[in-house]
Design an enzyme around this catalytic site. Structure first.
Site, PDB file in Angstrom:
ATOM      1  N   LYS A 143       0.900  -1.058   0.217  1.00  0.00           N
ATOM      2  CA  LYS A 143      -0.221  -0.125  -0.231  1.00  0.00           C
ATOM      3  C   LYS A 143       0.551   0.844  -0.868  1.00  0.00           C
ATOM      4  CE  LYS A 143      -2.193   1.107   3.844  1.00  0.00           C
ATOM      5  NZ  LYS A 143      -1.603   2.604   4.004  1.00  0.00           N
TER       6      LYS A 143
ATOM      7  N   ARG B 210      -8.989   5.241  10.331  1.00  0.00           N
ATOM      8  CA  ARG B 210      -8.926   4.684  11.255  1.00  0.00           C
ATOM      9  C   ARG B 210     -10.130   4.049  11.917  1.00  0.00           C
ATOM     10  NH1 ARG B 210      -3.981   2.482  10.064  1.00  0.00           N
ATOM     11  NH2 ARG B 210      -2.308   3.431  10.180  1.00  0.00           N
TER      12      ARG B 210
ATOM     13  N   ARG C 189      11.180 -11.505   4.081  1.00  0.00           N
ATOM     14  CA  ARG C 189      12.005 -10.247   3.529  1.00  0.00           C
ATOM     15  C   ARG C 189      13.359 -10.365   4.601  1.00  0.00           C
ATOM     16  NH1 ARG C 189       7.871  -5.361   4.999  1.00  0.00           N
ATOM     17  NH2 ARG C 189       6.701  -5.564   2.836  1.00  0.00           N
TER      18      ARG C 189
ATOM     19  N   ARG D  38      14.335  -7.962  10.054  1.00  0.00           N
ATOM     20  CA  ARG D  38      13.468  -7.870  11.415  1.00  0.00           C
ATOM     21  C   ARG D  38      12.205  -8.018  12.071  1.00  0.00           C
ATOM     22  NH1 ARG D  38      11.188  -2.506   7.582  1.00  0.00           N
ATOM     23  NH2 ARG D  38       9.704  -2.763   9.126  1.00  0.00           N
TER      24      ARG D  38
ATOM     25  N   ARG E 286       0.270  -8.450  13.542  1.00  0.00           N
ATOM     26  CA  ARG E 286      -0.358  -7.280  12.571  1.00  0.00           C
ATOM     27  C   ARG E 286      -1.163  -7.437  11.843  1.00  0.00           C
ATOM     28  NH1 ARG E 286       5.103  -6.224   9.765  1.00  0.00           N
ATOM     29  NH2 ARG E 286       4.456  -4.546   8.630  1.00  0.00           N
TER      30      ARG E 286
END
Ligand SMILES: [Zn+2]
Length: 218
Positions: free
Chosen positions: A15, A88, A126, A158, A169
């Site tokens: 996004k 939000r 990642r 990470r 998340r």
């Protein structure tokens, strides 16, 4: 302002990247409250100090701070607007809907969708380097496994890319965004568009551009 675009998508759907591409290519005003908060927190203004206090205690920054900034911009802006990371909450959605409706601005709700398994694959794969380079074990692998192409240092995962954190998340995204999506989907005057986020970045970008081009015709 004739059009407002609200961009939503789960973590890993690209996004933020899409918002930046659109911002580079089009004459629009990009509104990213997350970026504003991070920048403001670095300053020694009253608001900056306040934001730092909330962040230091692990608290969510109150909506009023974000809302005030968003509407300051909205009241002045002449260009079309693109929201990334806003609204939000339902109160924010209601207030924004009311404001834009009163100004006869067309609302385009653009939802990038990506299934959970792909979100996991994208984020979990990642690999980062302390020099700032990032790789992906499947989509953008380093030449030598586990080692940075640029500086030869060892790559790491990470902390927010670890499996249990990614799951959290995804859950948080669903919990937070689902009511907002439902709110806009129900409204008759909202142009609600779903984009397949599983496609490559450039293809997703083209799909989003179609919405902007269609609006430019009338
Ligand atoms: Zn490196």
């Amino acid at each position: 302002m004739k059009n407002a675009y609200i961009l939503v998508g789960p973590p890993g759907a690209g996004k933020g990247t899409q918002a930046e591409l659109l911002d580079e290519e089009l004459d629009i005003k990009l509104i990213q409250p997350g970026v504003f908060l991070r920048k403001e927190a670095e300053k020694d203004t009253d608001v900056g100090v306040l934001i730092r206090k909330f962040l230091a205690h692990g608290l969510i920054v109150p909506n009023q701070i974000v809302d005030k900034k968003v509407f300051q911009v909205l009241k002045k802006v002449k260009k079309d607007v693109l929201f990334d990371g806003y609204p939000r909450t339902i109160p924010q959605a209601e207030k924004l809907y009311e404001f834009l409706t009163e100004k006869k601005v067309k609302i385009n709700f653009v939802m990038i969708s990506l299934q959970d398994s792909l979100i996991m694959e994208r984020i979990n794969g990642r690999r980062s380097c302390s020099c700032g380079e990032t790789f992906h074990i499947k989509y953008n692998p380093p030449k030598k496994k586990g080692v940075c192409d640029k500086c030869d240092k060892k790559l790491f995962i990470r902390s927010d890319s670890k499996k249990n954190i990614v799951k959290k998340r995804i859950e948080l995204y669903k919990k937070e965004t689902a009511p907002v999506i439902k709110f806009f989907k129900k409204k008759k005057r909202v142009n609600f568009v779903k984009i397949n986020g599983a496609k490559p970045i450039e293809k997703v970008h083209q799909d989003i551009l179609v919405i902007f081009n269609d609006n430019g015709k009338d």
